[in-house]
Design a protein around this motif. Structure first.
Motif, PDB file in Angstrom:
ATOM      1  N   PHE A   1      17.295  39.204  97.490  1.00 13.27           N
ATOM      2  CA  PHE A   1      17.902  40.452  97.027  1.00 13.27           C
ATOM      3  C   PHE A   1      16.892  41.572  97.225  1.00 13.27           C
ATOM      4  O   PHE A   1      15.699  41.338  97.422  1.00 13.27           O
ATOM      5  CB  PHE A   1      18.339  40.361  95.559  1.00 13.27           C
ATOM      6  CG  PHE A   1      17.208  40.181  94.581  1.00 13.27           C
ATOM      7  CD1 PHE A   1      16.554  41.274  94.028  1.00 13.27           C
ATOM      8  CD2 PHE A   1      16.807  38.904  94.197  1.00 13.27           C
ATOM      9  CE1 PHE A   1      15.510  41.108  93.134  1.00 13.27           C
ATOM     10  CE2 PHE A   1      15.761  38.733  93.297  1.00 13.27           C
ATOM     11  CZ  PHE A   1      15.115  39.826  92.760  1.00 13.27           C
TER      12      PHE A   1
ATOM     13  N   GLN B   1      20.030  42.514 108.745  1.00 14.62           N
ATOM     14  CA  GLN B   1      20.651  41.891 107.568  1.00 14.62           C
ATOM     15  C   GLN B   1      20.782  42.891 106.421  1.00 14.62           C
ATOM     16  O   GLN B   1      21.837  42.996 105.786  1.00 14.62           O
ATOM     17  CB  GLN B   1      19.831  40.678 107.100  1.00 14.62           C
ATOM     18  CG  GLN B   1      19.890  39.487 108.009  1.00 14.62           C
ATOM     19  CD  GLN B   1      18.920  38.395 107.575  1.00 14.62           C
ATOM     20  OE1 GLN B   1      17.881  38.660 106.955  1.00 14.62           O
ATOM     21  NE2 GLN B   1      19.260  37.156 107.899  1.00 14.62           N
ATOM     22  N   ILE B   2      19.718  43.617 106.166  1.00 15.69           N
ATOM     23  CA  ILE B   2      19.745  44.601 105.070  1.00 15.69           C
ATOM     24  C   ILE B   2      20.692  45.745 105.414  1.00 15.69           C
ATOM     25  O   ILE B   2      21.419  46.237 104.544  1.00 15.69           O
ATOM     26  CB  ILE B   2      18.322  45.112 104.754  1.00 15.69           C
ATOM     27  CG1 ILE B   2      17.471  43.964 104.215  1.00 15.69           C
ATOM     28  CG2 ILE B   2      18.377  46.252 103.750  1.00 15.69           C
ATOM     29  CD1 ILE B   2      16.004  44.309 104.035  1.00 15.69           C
TER      30      ILE B   2
ATOM     31  N   ILE C   1      20.916  44.586  96.175  1.00 17.08           N
ATOM     32  CA  ILE C   1      21.647  44.174  97.363  1.00 17.08           C
ATOM     33  C   ILE C   1      21.248  42.735  97.662  1.00 17.08           C
ATOM     34  O   ILE C   1      20.053  42.419  97.709  1.00 17.08           O
ATOM     35  CB  ILE C   1      21.289  45.080  98.569  1.00 17.08           C
ATOM     36  CG1 ILE C   1      21.847  46.477  98.330  1.00 17.08           C
ATOM     37  CG2 ILE C   1      21.797  44.502  99.869  1.00 17.08           C
ATOM     38  CD1 ILE C   1      21.451  47.467  99.393  1.00 17.08           C
ATOM     39  N   TYR C   2      22.241  41.885  97.852  1.00 19.87           N
ATOM     40  CA  TYR C   2      21.971  40.486  98.188  1.00 19.87           C
ATOM     41  C   TYR C   2      22.227  40.280  99.667  1.00 19.87           C
ATOM     42  O   TYR C   2      23.183  40.784 100.217  1.00 19.87           O
ATOM     43  CB  TYR C   2      22.840  39.566  97.330  1.00 19.87           C
ATOM     44  CG  TYR C   2      22.450  39.622  95.877  1.00 19.87           C
ATOM     45  CD1 TYR C   2      21.489  38.760  95.374  1.00 19.87           C
ATOM     46  CD2 TYR C   2      23.012  40.562  95.022  1.00 19.87           C
ATOM     47  CE1 TYR C   2      21.095  38.832  94.042  1.00 19.87           C
ATOM     48  CE2 TYR C   2      22.623  40.645  93.692  1.00 19.87           C
ATOM     49  CZ  TYR C   2      21.664  39.764  93.208  1.00 19.87           C
ATOM     50  OH  TYR C   2      21.272  39.853  91.897  1.00 19.87           O
ATOM     51  N   PHE C   3      21.334  39.523 100.294  1.00 20.62           N
ATOM     52  CA  PHE C   3      21.482  39.252 101.728  1.00 20.62           C
ATOM     53  C   PHE C   3      20.972  37.868 102.063  1.00 20.62           C
ATOM     54  O   PHE C   3      20.286  37.234 101.317  1.00 20.62           O
ATOM     55  CB  PHE C   3      20.755  40.327 102.555  1.00 20.62           C
ATOM     56  CG  PHE C   3      19.282  40.413 102.311  1.00 20.62           C
ATOM     57  CD1 PHE C   3      18.402  39.781 103.163  1.00 20.62           C
ATOM     58  CD2 PHE C   3      18.775  41.127 101.229  1.00 20.62           C
ATOM     59  CE1 PHE C   3      17.041  39.857 102.939  1.00 20.62           C
ATOM     60  CE2 PHE C   3      17.417  41.215 101.011  1.00 20.62           C
ATOM     61  CZ  PHE C   3      16.549  40.568 101.858  1.00 20.62           C
TER      62      PHE C   3
ATOM     63  N   LYS D   1      23.438  45.634 107.158  1.00 14.84           N
ATOM     64  CA  LYS D   1      24.814  45.169 106.895  1.00 14.84           C
ATOM     65  C   LYS D   1      25.104  45.160 105.398  1.00 14.84           C
ATOM     66  O   LYS D   1      26.187  45.550 104.965  1.00 14.84           O
ATOM     67  CB  LYS D   1      25.034  43.794 107.508  1.00 14.84           C
ATOM     68  CG  LYS D   1      25.174  43.855 109.005  1.00 14.84           C
ATOM     69  CD  LYS D   1      25.363  42.494 109.630  1.00 14.84           C
ATOM     70  CE  LYS D   1      25.412  42.671 111.136  1.00 14.84           C
ATOM     71  NZ  LYS D   1      25.198  41.473 111.878  1.00 14.84           N
ATOM     72  N   ALA D   2      24.129  44.716 104.600  1.00 14.16           N
ATOM     73  CA  ALA D   2      24.316  44.693 103.150  1.00 14.16           C
ATOM     74  C   ALA D   2      24.450  46.115 102.585  1.00 14.16           C
ATOM     75  O   ALA D   2      25.274  46.359 101.694  1.00 14.16           O
ATOM     76  CB  ALA D   2      23.150  43.958 102.488  1.00 14.16           C
TER      77      ALA D   2
ATOM     78  N   MET E   1      22.599  33.692 100.847  1.00  9.06           N
ATOM     79  CA  MET E   1      22.160  34.892 100.153  1.00  9.06           C
ATOM     80  C   MET E   1      21.135  34.530  99.090  1.00  9.06           C
ATOM     81  O   MET E   1      21.410  34.560  97.914  1.00  9.06           O
ATOM     82  CB  MET E   1      23.350  35.608  99.529  1.00  9.06           C
ATOM     83  CG  MET E   1      24.244  36.285 100.503  1.00  9.06           C
ATOM     84  SD  MET E   1      25.280  37.462  99.654  1.00  9.06           S
ATOM     85  CE  MET E   1      26.397  37.832 100.952  1.00  9.06           C
TER      86      MET E   1
ATOM     87  N   ASN F   1      27.901  47.415 103.463  1.00  9.87           N
ATOM     88  CA  ASN F   1      28.897  46.829 102.551  1.00  9.87           C
ATOM     89  C   ASN F   1      28.825  47.464 101.170  1.00  9.87           C
ATOM     90  O   ASN F   1      29.853  47.657 100.515  1.00  9.87           O
ATOM     91  CB  ASN F   1      28.714  45.314 102.455  1.00  9.87           C
ATOM     92  CG  ASN F   1      29.174  44.608 103.711  1.00  9.87           C
ATOM     93  OD1 ASN F   1      30.024  45.100 104.444  1.00  9.87           O
ATOM     94  ND2 ASN F   1      28.597  43.446 103.982  1.00  9.87           N
TER      95      ASN F   1
END
Length: 174
Positions: free
Chosen positions: A4, A141-142, A172-174, A144-145, A1, A148
């Motif tokens: 962001f 990826q984003i 948001i961290y990914f 999914k973040a 990660m 979450n």
């Protein structure tokens, strides 16, 4: 990660609010970079996608069938929708054509869509295309973040699920 992103509002239409993500400290969002990249090189294809955003935003709402699934396990989808007979249409040299420019996005619900980036798709599968593979991977990826963040209630819906809310400094961290 290591990366962001923060949420940036893009446009509010009658039925849909569009958002994008600014990666790390970039001022331009992924969607704004997509527009900048394709304005001169793929103007008609880009206009076709932008017209779809307006039609979806004002007339239909973000209904599932207006978004193109781009993989069996993918969370992100793409625009434009499948089919050359849909309105608005993309035409080249006076003929209806399939638009191979892809804009990857997350349809959060019928009222909220996150717009990412994309490129010209040259293969059947996004994950195999040298042009869109990285855009597709980043969008997933984003997505999914973001999913979450909804689960963790870092991003919340308003009472009628037509808008999202989060802290101004939320990342948001990914």
């Amino acid at each position: 990660m290591n990366n962001f992103a923060h949420i940036k509002p893009i446009a509010q239409y009658k039925k849909v609010g569009y958002y994008s993500m600014c990666i790390n400290d970039n001022e331009l969002s992924l969607f704004e970079e997509f527009i900048k990249q394709h304005t001169k090189t793929n103007e008609k294809k880009l206009d076709h996608i932008l017209n779809w955003l307006k039609v979806i935003g004002n007339k239909y709402g973000a209904q599932t069938h207006h978004f193109r699934p781009e993989g069996e396990t993918a969370d992100a989808s793409a625009l434009p929708p499948k089919g050359v007979d849909r309105k608005p249409q993309y035409t080249a040299y006076g003929k209806k054509k399939a638009n191979n420019l892809r804009l990857y996005c997350l349809r959060a619900n019928e009222h909220i869509v996150f717009l990412f980036s994309g490129d010209i798709k040259t293969t059947n599968k996004a994950q195999h295309c040298p042009n869109v593979k990285n855009h597709f991977k980043l969008a997933n990826q984003i997505t999914k973040a973001i999913d979450n963040a909804f689960i963790d209630k870092d991003i919340v819906w308003n009472a009628d699920f037509t808008q999202i809310e989060c802290n101004e400094d939320f990342k948001i961290y990914f």
